[in-house]
Structure formats: C-alpha cells, structure tokens
Design an enzyme around this catalytic site. Structure first.
Site, PDB file in Angstrom:
ATOM      1  N   ASP A  16      -1.813  -1.194   9.377  1.00 30.81           N
ATOM      2  CA  ASP A  16      -1.411  -0.208   8.380  1.00 30.81           C
ATOM      3  C   ASP A  16      -0.958   1.084   9.055  1.00 30.81           C
ATOM      4  O   ASP A  16      -1.688   1.672   9.858  1.00 30.81           O
ATOM      5  CB  ASP A  16      -2.574   0.073   7.429  1.00 30.81           C
ATOM      6  CG  ASP A  16      -2.134   0.677   6.112  1.00 30.81           C
ATOM      7  OD1 ASP A  16      -1.266   1.572   6.130  1.00 30.81           O
ATOM      8  OD2 ASP A  16      -2.640   0.246   5.064  1.00 30.81           O
ATOM      9  N   SER A  76       1.366   2.050   0.708  1.00 24.81           N
ATOM     10  CA  SER A  76       0.730   0.827   1.207  1.00 24.81           C
ATOM     11  C   SER A  76       0.705  -0.279   0.165  1.00 24.81           C
ATOM     12  O   SER A  76       0.760  -1.461   0.511  1.00 24.81           O
ATOM     13  CB  SER A  76      -0.701   1.129   1.668  1.00 24.81           C
ATOM     14  OG  SER A  76      -0.693   1.894   2.849  1.00 24.81           O
ATOM     15  N   ASP A  85      -3.615   3.799  10.032  1.00 25.58           N
ATOM     16  CA  ASP A  85      -3.016   4.628   8.986  1.00 25.58           C
ATOM     17  C   ASP A  85      -3.860   5.855   8.696  1.00 25.58           C
ATOM     18  O   ASP A  85      -3.341   6.974   8.563  1.00 25.58           O
ATOM     19  CB  ASP A  85      -2.857   3.783   7.727  1.00 25.58           C
ATOM     20  CG  ASP A  85      -2.306   4.572   6.550  1.00 25.58           C
ATOM     21  OD1 ASP A  85      -1.140   4.991   6.620  1.00 25.58           O
ATOM     22  OD2 ASP A  85      -3.041   4.749   5.553  1.00 25.58           O
ATOM     23  N   ASP A 139       2.961  -2.151   7.345  1.00 28.57           N
ATOM     24  CA  ASP A 139       3.519  -1.960   6.011  1.00 28.57           C
ATOM     25  C   ASP A 139       4.472  -0.771   5.967  1.00 28.57           C
ATOM     26  O   ASP A 139       5.367  -0.705   5.126  1.00 28.57           O
ATOM     27  CB  ASP A 139       2.403  -1.788   4.984  1.00 28.57           C
ATOM     28  CG  ASP A 139       1.336  -0.789   5.424  1.00 28.57           C
ATOM     29  OD1 ASP A 139       1.430  -0.252   6.546  1.00 28.57           O
ATOM     30  OD2 ASP A 139       0.391  -0.558   4.649  1.00 28.57           O
ATOM     31  N   HIS A 140       4.284   0.163   6.900  1.00 29.16           N
ATOM     32  CA  HIS A 140       5.106   1.370   6.977  1.00 29.16           C
ATOM     33  C   HIS A 140       4.648   2.154   8.192  1.00 29.16           C
ATOM     34  O   HIS A 140       3.680   1.775   8.864  1.00 29.16           O
ATOM     35  CB  HIS A 140       4.939   2.238   5.724  1.00 29.16           C
ATOM     36  CG  HIS A 140       3.488   2.551   5.430  1.00 29.16           C
ATOM     37  ND1 HIS A 140       2.754   3.461   6.156  1.00 29.16           N
ATOM     38  CD2 HIS A 140       2.632   2.030   4.514  1.00 29.16           C
ATOM     39  CE1 HIS A 140       1.515   3.502   5.699  1.00 29.16           C
ATOM     40  NE2 HIS A 140       1.417   2.636   4.694  1.00 29.16           N
ATOM     41  N   HIS A 194       3.846   9.200   4.828  1.00 34.92           N
ATOM     42  CA  HIS A 194       4.565   8.045   5.371  1.00 34.92           C
ATOM     43  C   HIS A 194       6.004   8.431   5.700  1.00 34.92           C
ATOM     44  O   HIS A 194       6.516   9.450   5.225  1.00 34.92           O
ATOM     45  CB  HIS A 194       4.586   6.906   4.354  1.00 34.92           C
ATOM     46  CG  HIS A 194       3.233   6.377   3.999  1.00 34.92           C
ATOM     47  ND1 HIS A 194       3.027   5.397   3.047  1.00 34.92           N
ATOM     48  CD2 HIS A 194       1.993   6.687   4.463  1.00 34.92           C
ATOM     49  CE1 HIS A 194       1.737   5.131   2.950  1.00 34.92           C
ATOM     50  NE2 HIS A 194       1.090   5.913   3.793  1.00 34.92           N
TER      51      HIS A 194
END
Length: 460
Positions: A42, A91, A264, A306-307, A423
C-alpha cells in the site's frame, strides 16, 4: 555490473512497452498454477523500492547491490480511478481495481460506480473450491482487505464491513491482522461468531507457530493496525504469511492476499524511517515467497501497489545527496521516539539517543523543545473548553507535534523530500515470481492485474 545492466535492461523494456493492455494476457507456458499469492504494498510508489535499494546497500562494497524487488520487476501499472474521482485514487478504489478488475469511485469497496457489488478474485477462488486467506498489517477490515473480501459503498463503514465478513457468508479460511475494536464490540462479538463457525482464534504473535494447520484461523493482534515494524520486533508480516500458508496448502490450491499496509501509513506521515522498516519487512516476506515458489512451482506471486503516497523524493532542496545511513541505525519508530520524548524531559542526550545518536545542531534541539511547549500550551487551552466546544476541533497531541519535529530532523539529515501527505497519480511498479509472470509484464493498468489473476484461477 551484470546485475546492474540486467536491471537497466528490464527497466528499459518496461518503459518501452505498449500502453495499458486492452485484453487479458493468457498464460504463456503449460506450467499449471493452482496457488496465487497477491501482494499489495500500500502506497509504494516507484521511489520506495529505489530508496530501499540504497537503504539496504552494503556500504563496504563499491557497487549498489540488487534487492529482491529488483530481481523480479516485470512492469509498471497505472492507478487512476473511475472518471468521477479524477486521476488520483484512494486505497479503496485502487484495491477494487486490483481485486475485481473494475474502475470505481474513491472510497468504494468492490462496488462499481452504481454501487453494485462486483465479484473479486478471492470470491471467485472460494467459489471454485480453493482455500482463501488474507494477511495484513492494518486492521483486517481496512480498505484493501475489505475490497477483496466483501462489498460496501464506503470504506469508512468499518463495523458494517467487519459484520459482513460473517453476515455475507464467511469466504476466508485464514484472516490475520489487527482490528479488535471492530470485532469485539459492545453490540456484537464477531470473534465468538468466528469461533462458532469453526475457526481457531489467536491474539498473540507467539501463538502463530503453534496453530493447527488443519483448522481455519482468525488472528487479531492489535486494537486497530499492528505496531510499526520497528516496534514489534520486525518480521511480523513474514511470520503471519508463513502461518497462513501452512493453513492454506491443499490439493485444490489457494488464493492469498498479503498487504504491507503500513508503507502507506508511514508515507502519509512523511516518515522515511518507518517507511524503510516496512519495506524491509516486505522484502523479507518476498524473499521467503521466492523460495516458496522454487519449492512449489504451482504457485504464482504478484506484487504491486494500489497507488503512491507522499510524493517521496530522494534528494531535496537542490542538494545532490540522499543519505540513508542513520536510518539503518534506528532501533525504534519515530512515533515511539516521539512518545518517549513526550513523556520525559527533552535534553540533547535524550534527543540524540532517539535519533540513532546523530550529531544535532542547536536549532534541532530548540525546534523540538519549542514544538513540545507549543503543543502543551494548545492542549491546556483545549482542556479549558466546554465539551461542546471540544467536539468542534481536534484534541492537540504533544506526541504528534514531536513526531513531526523528529521527522523534520531525519529528513534534513537524509535529505529526503516529500511533496504531499496524500496520494499521487504516478504509475507504480509490478513484480512477479512464478511460471506465469509474463501475464503481468509491461505497462499495464491496475485492472489488468485482477484480470490476470482471474485467468490463472479459472484455468487451474
């Protein structure tokens, strides 16, 4: 040098590939794959594995050594959500794309833009008679695990998401991570319901190696997310993964999600210290899975993010330097160091000790002491408010103020830069280990990852 040239060749191939594929790639060999392990790091944008390469480098050798990530790089993935949410995913939408192959709006948990449920790879695997498992370092009802297991119009509905793990029919055989506060509540005890459904339950890491691999397993080890890797002895992602594998192995195969959730979280806090520790936890897990695939060639591993979070940059303010040396010496998370300083007097000695005994500048000590004093003053003012007034604002945190101050010192010493606490829209790396890795090669979209996993599950 050969390894370095190989890495550059892979990167060049990746960047030169065609844009997002329009159709799902088919398996390229006859090697059957009955087990699929999907890893989501993540928030891990492309700067994070690069940073980890420098962080993990042996300073006694002239070359920068290749990492486990570099060995298995196969491509890059775009991450944008459905059109109504723009180009920067959260997410939930990112996980829905990876789990179901569907673009959706930010905050959606495996529902489409019309809020209709969409089938996930975990659900398909279970329907086909495979065992399924989820291992995360967040709470088990956080956005990514939830998007694989269930459906909800909002990731924020934590209790409802946890309830659905029972109410919609249990579709996991192993569930490991945090989340006591959502599973043991005044209105409902989901742990007892899992036990009644035949699950063993553990709440202590020391019990991981003592579980009966023939039984289904629920393991919750924290109120919300697990402690940072630096504060839990490290390797907990690896320990949970090993235990989950022992419970999932069977002739019909399995699907398992592994999430390195707190890369993350560290990036949101612009905390390079914890970010590298979480990357190390992930690297250890990936190295183990590399050996697992070697012994179990019917297993395919896929790793992506995811990013990207934080806009991490390795060099700041025009200075041509990134220096991770102090990070290798850190023994606790920056968050834990901040708590210790919040609970005691700040001196040059205590502050230096909290930061791997680096040499401090006078302004560093002054800034940290002032941060604590200002936070204490704000906290006292807050406590003087009426309960109604307090509800309208966030309670000041001395720990958080010190946490930001310590991260600032670490960033200065390492010359780390961040562009955001949120993000970003950049593409993320894709890694694969196994006979069918070619399915995930090149520049693909996040939905293509799910489509590739669906292909593997359905054909085997």
């Amino acid at each position: 040098m050969k390894k370095l040239l190989l890495s550059l060749a892979v990167a060049s191939f990746t960047l030169g590939c065609n844009a997002t594929s329009e159709t799902t790639k088919q398996p390229v060999t006859k090697t059957p794959v009955t087990n699929v392990i999907m890893i989501v790091a993540d928030g891990m944008g492309p700067a994070f594995p690069t940073a980890y390469r420098y962080y993990a480098d042996n300073p006694l050798t002239p070359n920068i050594e290749q990492t486990i990530f570099d060995k298995h790089l196969v491509g890059m993935s775009s991450t944008y959500p459905a059109q109504e949410s723009g180009r920067v995913t959260d997410s939930a939408a990112g996980a829905t794309a990876l789990a179901a192959g569907v673009k959706t709006y930010n905050s959606a948990i495996s529902v489409d833009v019309n809020k209709q449920p969409v089938e996930t790879v975990l659900q398909r695997a279970k329907a086909l008679g495979k065992k399924t498992g989820v291992v995360v370092t967040s709470q088990v009802n956080h956005a990514t695990p939830a998007a694989y297991i269930t459906h909800n119009e909002s990731r924020k509905n934590y209790n409802a998401i946890a309830d659905s793990y029972i109410d919609n029919g249990i579709n996991v055989d192993v569930l490991l991570g945090g989340g006591w506060q959502y599973f043991i509540r005044e209105d409902r005890n989901l742990v007892n319901e899992f036990k009644q459904a035949g699950f063993d339950y553990i709440d202590n890491f020391e019990l991981l190696s003592q579980t009966n691999s023939h039984n289904k397993l629920l393991g919750l080890f924290a109120d919300v997310g697990l402690p940072p890797a630096l504060d839990n002895g490290g390797g907990k992602l690896l320990e949970m993964t090993k235990t989950a594998l022992s419970h999932l192995e069977n002739p019909n195969g399995f699907f398992m999600l592994v999430e390195a959730s707190q890369v993350d979280w560290a990036a949101h806090s612009n905390d390079i210290n914890s970010a590298m520790a979480e990357m190390h936890d992930l690297a250890q897990t990936l190295a183990y899975l590399e050996s697992y695939v070697a012994s179990n060639p019917n297993t395919q591993v896929v790793l992506t993010a995811d990013h990207s979070t934080g806009g991490l940059t390795l060099a700041a303010k025009g200075e041509y330097r990134w220096s991770p040396e102090m990070l290798r010496e850190m023994k606790t998370s920056t968050s834990a160091a901040a708590q210790a300083l919040a609970d005691s007097e700040i001196t040059e000695t205590s502050l230096s000790a909290a930061l791997a005994n680096i040499t401090l500048e006078n302004k560093d000590i002054t800034n940290v002491i002032e941060a604590k004093e200002k936070a204490l003053s704000k906290l006292q003012a807050y406590l003087q408010l009426t309960p109604e007034q307090q509800k309208k604002q966030r309670k000041p945190s001395v720990k958080y103020a010190l946490y930001r101050a310590l991260n600032s010192i670490i960033d200065h010493n390492t010359n780390t830069g961040w562009t955001t606490s949120g993000h970003t829209a950049v593409d993320v790396p894709v890694y694969a280990i196994g006979a069918q890795s070619a399915i995930f090669e090149g520049l693909i979209d996040n939905t293509d990852v799910a489509k590739g996993v669906f292909t593997l599950i359905e054909k085997n």
